[in-house]
Design an enzyme around this catalytic site. Sequence first.
Site, short mmCIF file in Angstrom:
data_model
loop_
_atom_site.label_atom_id
_atom_site.label_comp_id
_atom_site.label_asym_id
_atom_site.label_seq_id
_atom_site.Cartn_x
_atom_site.Cartn_y
_atom_site.Cartn_z
CG MET A 189 12.71 46.44 24.82
SD MET A 189 13.99 45.54 25.74
CE MET A 189 14.02 43.98 24.90
N GLY B 114 0.82 -1.20 0.00
CA GLY B 114 0.00 0.00 0.00
C GLY B 114 0.86 1.25 0.00
CG HIS C 182 -0.94 -0.75 7.39
ND1 HIS C 182 -0.23 -1.86 7.76
CD2 HIS C 182 -0.58 -0.47 6.11
CE1 HIS C 182 0.52 -2.25 6.73
NE2 HIS C 182 0.34 -1.43 5.74
P1 ADP Z 1 12.80 36.74 19.53
O1 ADP Z 1 12.07 35.49 19.94
O2 ADP Z 1 12.10 37.51 18.47
O3 ADP Z 1 14.23 36.53 19.22
P2 ADP Z 1 12.18 37.60 22.22
O4 ADP Z 1 10.89 36.87 22.20
O5 ADP Z 1 13.24 37.15 23.15
O6 ADP Z 1 12.77 37.74 20.77
O7 ADP Z 1 11.89 39.13 22.53
C1 ADP Z 1 10.90 39.82 21.83
C2 ADP Z 1 10.86 41.22 22.34
O8 ADP Z 1 12.09 41.87 22.07
C3 ADP Z 1 9.81 42.06 21.64
O9 ADP Z 1 8.61 41.97 22.32
C4 ADP Z 1 10.38 43.46 21.69
O10 ADP Z 1 9.93 44.17 22.83
C5 ADP Z 1 11.84 43.24 21.85
N1 ADP Z 1 12.55 43.62 20.63
C6 ADP Z 1 12.64 42.94 19.49
N2 ADP Z 1 13.41 43.59 18.61
C7 ADP Z 1 13.80 44.73 19.21
C8 ADP Z 1 14.63 45.86 18.84
N3 ADP Z 1 15.19 45.91 17.65
N4 ADP Z 1 14.82 46.82 19.74
C9 ADP Z 1 14.25 46.77 20.96
N5 ADP Z 1 13.48 45.75 21.37
C10 ADP Z 1 13.26 44.75 20.51
#
Ligand code: ADP
Length: 539
Positions: A471, A56, A217
């Site tokens: 952030m 199959g 299967h």
């Molecule tokens: P990833 O999984 O995308 O690598 P994280 O999940 O650890 O990153 O973190 C994500 C957070 O990082 C976002 O919510 C944002 O606040 C912050 N972030 C992402 N890129 C930037 C940037 N270029 N400058 C400042 N903060 C950033």
Amino acid sequence: MAQFINAKENLVTEAIEGTLRTSGGKLARLDGYPHIKVVVRADWDKSKVALVSGGGAGHEPAHVGFVGEGMLTAAVCGDVFASPSVDAVLAGILAVTGPAGCLLIVKNYTGDRLNFGLAAERARAFGLRVEMVIVADDIALPDVPQARGVAGTLFVHKIAGALAQAGENLDVVTKSALEVIENVASIGMSLDTCTVPGSPKEDRIEVGKAELGLGIHGESGIEVIDFVSARDAMGVVIDRLASQVKSGPKVALLNNLGGATPLEMAVLAEELMLSNIGSDICCMVGPAPLMTSLDMRGFSVSLLPVDADALALLRSPVGPHAWPLCLDTNPVEVKAIPDGLAPIKPIPSQNPQVAEFITKCCDIFIEAEVVLNGLDAKSGDGDTGSTLAGASRALKGAVDLLPLADHTQLYRAIGLELSQTMGGSSGVLLAIFFSAVGDASSSGQTMVEAFKSGMKRVQEVGGANIGDRTMIDALAPALEALPNGLAAAASAARAGADHTAKITKAKAGRASYISEDRLIGHNDPGAEAVALLFENLAD
Ligand code: ADP
Ligand code: MG
């Protein structure tokens, strides 16, 4: 779950066409669609023993993927999980069998036995030399008179294929196939059932459970066990298998049943090598999808005790690229990390208040793990909380090793610690932040000024400005308000973080790849983390 198919009726023929079209011209098919679905070597001249296998569909790359020099001469395909007809098998035999004869390699299922068996009879009536072997390598059901044929069949294809390729006669090829069948043992385990195209998925295996000893299967396993970890799963499998094979050197075939990720399969390979028969495994075939069961999230292990001759046959080169080679196993080679990475460790110093403060900050992030992961799942990859919590746990654990009495050194040390323990964007950004804060602080800036310098560096490196949905949207207003106290900073951070839910066009980070309608109404996880930190500290 939707599947990338057109119509169930054409699924197998379309898949065969796709395989042929991408075979580099090495494969051809007989003109018998839809009932006769036979793939043959395009270059076959009938000068040697032919090997015909099949069954199959749904086990890809078996069997079409193993047609080629050094393995099968023809594969006879049925519909999904359905044996091909007698006529289809006969067509396959007649197409490839010359004076040297033909060996049929059949997995032990009633339908296949009957259809291949009757086709063999009819081919013999045409005056052809046809032998048939039946693979029954599944040891899951010790008490059944006839075990099923599963992934161990690949060893038969390979060893018989190598001998046929070398010009050995039908008796020799058949005898070696029987020898493999006598010695090989297999067993599988799965975390989920497979999805038969056109049928609703059977939700048989509960979350947290695994089925041991299942067929290919969708048949249920002989036993439902608790799933604990890859290590335990492999342990159970090896427990069952080890007693069923001869002692001494073995080749292991680690088969992906179709739906396990390559990442998981690599972990299973490691566990197989660490298992109590690991030291006997001289060579490994896989991990790879070899004899799959559609999308089953599982694996199987087949073991074949080998001598030098069998090993040479297993290792000889073949045409089909679905065969993943049979490679020597080896200890892991580890090379020293390059100079320059081992950081200069600051001298630890004591300051109970600072230690307590750092621990408190860490606890806030650890507490927020689930919430932040949830927000990141909306705008990114769902790991901001885990990244921050993981780093916080590491920082908490290392707090006594930090230069707590020297705040300039402390910022740098935190930056260093974070750069070692945190992945993800948030990790490296915080590491940049703290090392810049340390630099600014050593040049005499006040704490708030130093923090602002840290943020400025983050903006320079990361390229995010206020309003870009990161952030920064919480940190910038918080630092601006900090001279008025923690409560003021907390409410500024909160306002900034909440505002990110209204920013539908992210300009930095992963969120910038997400469509506006999916971002609206959810705070940026990084900004939320900043707000939660200040709010909890202000309490
Ligand atoms: P990833 O999984 O995308 O690598 P994280 O999940 O650890 O990153 O973190 C994500 C957070 O990082 C976002 O919510 C944002 O606040 C912050 N972030 C992402 N890129 C930037 C940037 N270029 N400058 C400042 N903060 C950033
Ligand atoms: Mg993320």
